[in-house]
Design an enzyme around this catalytic site. Structure first.
Site, PDB file in Angstrom:
ATOM      1  N   ARG A  24      -5.032   3.178   8.343  1.00  0.00           N
ATOM      2  CA  ARG A  24      -4.323   2.944   9.608  1.00  0.00           C
ATOM      3  C   ARG A  24      -2.885   3.449   9.508  1.00  0.00           C
ATOM      4  NH1 ARG A  24      -4.345   0.208  14.431  1.00  0.00           N
ATOM      5  NH2 ARG A  24      -2.665  -1.251  14.878  1.00  0.00           N
ATOM      6  N   LYS A  29      -6.792  -7.370  16.926  1.00  0.00           N
ATOM      7  CA  LYS A  29      -6.105  -8.404  16.162  1.00  0.00           C
ATOM      8  C   LYS A  29      -5.000  -9.097  16.961  1.00  0.00           C
ATOM      9  CE  LYS A  29      -3.343  -8.892  12.001  1.00  0.00           C
ATOM     10  NZ  LYS A  29      -2.642  -8.158  10.942  1.00  0.00           N
ATOM     11  N   HIS A  39      -6.762  -0.614   4.717  1.00  0.00           N
ATOM     12  CA  HIS A  39      -5.773  -0.653   5.790  1.00  0.00           C
ATOM     13  C   HIS A  39      -4.782   0.512   5.693  1.00  0.00           C
ATOM     14  CE1 HIS A  39      -4.082  -2.822   9.177  1.00  0.00           C
ATOM     15  NE2 HIS A  39      -2.877  -2.626   8.672  1.00  0.00           N
ATOM     16  N   HIS A  79      -0.087  -1.251  19.179  1.00  0.00           N
ATOM     17  CA  HIS A  79       1.138  -2.007  18.900  1.00  0.00           C
ATOM     18  C   HIS A  79       1.891  -2.248  20.199  1.00  0.00           C
ATOM     19  CE1 HIS A  79       0.452  -0.450  14.756  1.00  0.00           C
ATOM     20  NE2 HIS A  79       0.763  -1.713  14.506  1.00  0.00           N
ATOM     21  N   ARG A  84      -8.408  -0.518  13.080  1.00  0.00           N
ATOM     22  CA  ARG A  84      -8.579  -1.435  11.960  1.00  0.00           C
ATOM     23  C   ARG A  84     -10.058  -1.498  11.565  1.00  0.00           C
ATOM     24  NH1 ARG A  84      -5.309  -3.867  15.851  1.00  0.00           N
ATOM     25  NH2 ARG A  84      -3.231  -4.401  15.126  1.00  0.00           N
ATOM     26  N   TYR A 121       4.337   0.782  10.425  1.00  0.00           N
ATOM     27  CA  TYR A 121       3.195   1.630  10.133  1.00  0.00           C
ATOM     28  C   TYR A 121       3.553   3.097   9.985  1.00  0.00           C
ATOM     29  CZ  TYR A 121      -0.134  -2.078  10.753  1.00  0.00           C
ATOM     30  OH  TYR A 121      -0.854  -3.223  10.582  1.00  0.00           O
TER      31      TYR A 121
END
Length: 159
Positions: free
Chosen positions: A107, A50, A104, A130, A25, A139
């Site tokens: 990513r 995050k 973003h 993740h 990120r 994603y």
């Protein structure tokens, strides 16, 4: 990439390439410190991300090349503010006519590429951080033609 070569922001090209190579990120790249990178083993340690957890990100050869070429001015790899990256990105988007692309999106692209080259779900989750399959699936933007090519190879093996 053509528009990137014309930017005056020295950091934007390596920043974007690093995002595409690692799936990190923007905030993670900005927080990345030189003392958390081992170019020999090809690993970068993120203390916090995050989701509240840290992780160790494996680096691609291209990511290592980018990091090797960067000047070491301070403890952070990119000694710049988030707003500077945002503004440089917005100028680049306008110049390249990429209205629908967000920072973003790098990513998303990185994670999709990882699956397309054959990394497994656990391998991609190590890179991306993740912790659940449902989050990781948001994603992935796999190309149906790539899946069809794999299935064609599978059919060729069974005959």
């Amino acid at each position: 990439m053509a528009a990137l070569s014309k930017t005056r922001a020295w950091y934007l090209r390596p920043f974007i390439i690093l995002a595409l190579e690692t799936g990190m990120r923007r905030s993670e790249i900005l927080a990345l410190q030189w003392n958390a990178i081992d170019l020999v083993s090809g690993l970068a340690v993120l203390e916090l991300s995050k989701n509240g957890y840290g992780r160790t990100v494996p680096l691609t050869p291209k990511a290592i090349e980018i990091l090797t070429e960067l000047p070491r001015n301070g403890k952070n790899v990119f000694p710049i503010k988030a707003n500077a990256v945002r503004l440089a990105w917005e100028r680049l988007r306008k110049r390249a006519d990429l209205d629908d692309i967000k920072m973003h999106s790098m990513r998303h692209e990185a994670i999709s590429r990882m699956f397309e080259i054959g990394l497994t779900i656990p391998e991609v989750s190590v890179v991306s951080g993740h912790r659940t399959l449902s989050c990781l699936q948001r994603y992935t933007h796999l190309k149906p033609e790539n899946v069809a090519a794999k299935l064609a190879r599978l059919s060729g093996q069974s005959s």
